[in-house]
Design a protein around this motif. Structure first.
Motif, short mmCIF file in Angstrom:
data_model
loop_
_atom_site.label_atom_id
_atom_site.label_comp_id
_atom_site.label_asym_id
_atom_site.label_seq_id
_atom_site.Cartn_x
_atom_site.Cartn_y
_atom_site.Cartn_z
N THR A 130 0.85 -1.19 0.00
CA THR A 130 0.00 0.00 0.00
C THR A 130 0.88 1.24 0.00
O THR A 130 1.86 1.31 0.74
CB THR A 130 -0.90 0.01 1.26
N ILE A 156 1.40 4.80 1.15
CA ILE A 156 0.93 5.71 2.18
C ILE A 156 1.95 6.84 2.33
O ILE A 156 3.13 6.59 2.51
CB ILE A 156 0.73 4.99 3.53
N PHE A 163 1.43 9.53 8.56
CA PHE A 163 0.22 8.72 8.65
C PHE A 163 -0.08 8.43 10.10
O PHE A 163 0.77 7.93 10.83
CB PHE A 163 0.43 7.41 7.87
N ILE A 176 -6.76 -1.86 5.09
CA ILE A 176 -6.43 -0.99 3.96
C ILE A 176 -5.92 -1.86 2.81
O ILE A 176 -4.93 -2.58 2.94
CB ILE A 176 -5.38 0.08 4.34
N SER A 220 -4.53 0.59 -2.68
CA SER A 220 -4.95 1.94 -2.31
C SER A 220 -3.75 2.88 -2.31
O SER A 220 -2.61 2.45 -2.10
CB SER A 220 -5.57 1.95 -0.92
N HIS A 221 -4.03 4.15 -2.53
CA HIS A 221 -3.03 5.20 -2.43
C HIS A 221 -3.54 6.18 -1.40
O HIS A 221 -4.68 6.66 -1.50
CB HIS A 221 -2.84 5.93 -3.76
N ILE A 222 -2.72 6.49 -0.41
CA ILE A 222 -3.11 7.41 0.66
C ILE A 222 -2.08 8.53 0.72
O ILE A 222 -0.88 8.28 0.77
CB ILE A 222 -3.20 6.67 2.01
N CYS A 238 -2.68 11.90 6.75
CA CYS A 238 -4.02 11.33 6.92
C CYS A 238 -4.16 10.69 8.29
O CYS A 238 -3.19 10.23 8.88
CB CYS A 238 -4.31 10.30 5.83
N ILE A 268 -10.65 0.62 3.91
CA ILE A 268 -10.38 1.27 2.63
C ILE A 268 -10.09 0.13 1.67
O ILE A 268 -9.04 -0.50 1.74
CB ILE A 268 -9.18 2.24 2.73
N LYS A 290 -8.41 6.07 -3.94
CA LYS A 290 -7.27 7.00 -3.97
C LYS A 290 -7.62 8.10 -2.98
O LYS A 290 -8.61 8.82 -3.15
CB LYS A 290 -7.07 7.59 -5.35
N ILE A 291 -6.83 8.22 -1.94
CA ILE A 291 -7.09 9.15 -0.85
C ILE A 291 -6.11 10.31 -0.93
O ILE A 291 -4.89 10.10 -1.01
CB ILE A 291 -6.94 8.44 0.53
N SER A 337 -4.40 14.09 0.48
CA SER A 337 -3.66 14.45 1.69
C SER A 337 -4.58 15.12 2.70
O SER A 337 -5.55 15.78 2.33
CB SER A 337 -2.52 15.40 1.34
#
Length: 169
Positions: free
Chosen positions: A67, A69, A73, A83, A87-89, A93, A101, A116-117, A119
């Motif tokens: 993942t 991140i 974080f 998660i 996914s991209h965080i 966050c 997620i 896709k999350i 900032s």
């Protein structure tokens, strides 16, 4: 390696609880090994297995080592956190207990893309973001919300299914 050290030190600084510090530091180390060249992946197998054993089996937090991140974080009360590995965080966050997620299984049997999350996004307890959605920078996901559509930057999403109720100042 200096980037890894910088990320780890920042994560230690911003995470308020010992458990969240351990989870995020071990994630960073496992991520470093799993995203490296083949020889690094081989060298990192013990660290990756230790990370998976401790975080998933013992602590109840599932963050795939691949993942992506961003920095700073933060995990508050990490328990039941899931998660997806695709996914991209973004940076800065915050996630709380029970956050998911992940992707979804479509009616035709295909698996959707992962969220896709942006900032500065903050997730309330037991919130879920599912499917190929984009959560904009500085959005808030309310406790218990189930997000299945995009959330614009600065917006707040609440409810099941989630709806945008207001923007942030």
């Amino acid at each position: 390696m200096s980037d890894l050290l910088r990320l780890v030190l920042n994560d230690i600084k911003v995470n308020p609880f010992f458990k969240s510090k351990v989870i995020v530091v071990l994630y960073r180390i496992a991520h470093y090994f799993s995203m490296g060249p083949f020889y690094l992946k081989l060298l990192g197998i013990p660290a990756i297995f230790f990370y998976i054993f401790l975080t998933e089996w013992i602590l109840g937090v599932e963050i795939h080592p691949k993942t992506k991140i961003g920095k700073n974080f933060r995990i508050f009360h990490g328990c039941g956190l899931v998660i997806n590995g695709y996914s991209h965080i973004g940076d800065d966050c915050i996630v709380r207990q029970g956050v998911t997620i992940g992707n979804i299984l479509k009616k035709n049997g295909e698996i959707s893309g992962a969220p896709k999350i942006g900032s500065g996004v903050e997730f309330g307890a037991n919130s879920q973001v599912l499917g190929d959605v984009v959560i904009g920078d500085f959005a808030r996901i309310g406790a218990g919300a189930v997000v299945i559509t995009d959330v614009p930057s600065g917006a707040t999403a609440v409810g099941v299914p989630a709806r945008v109720i207001l923007g942030r100042n």
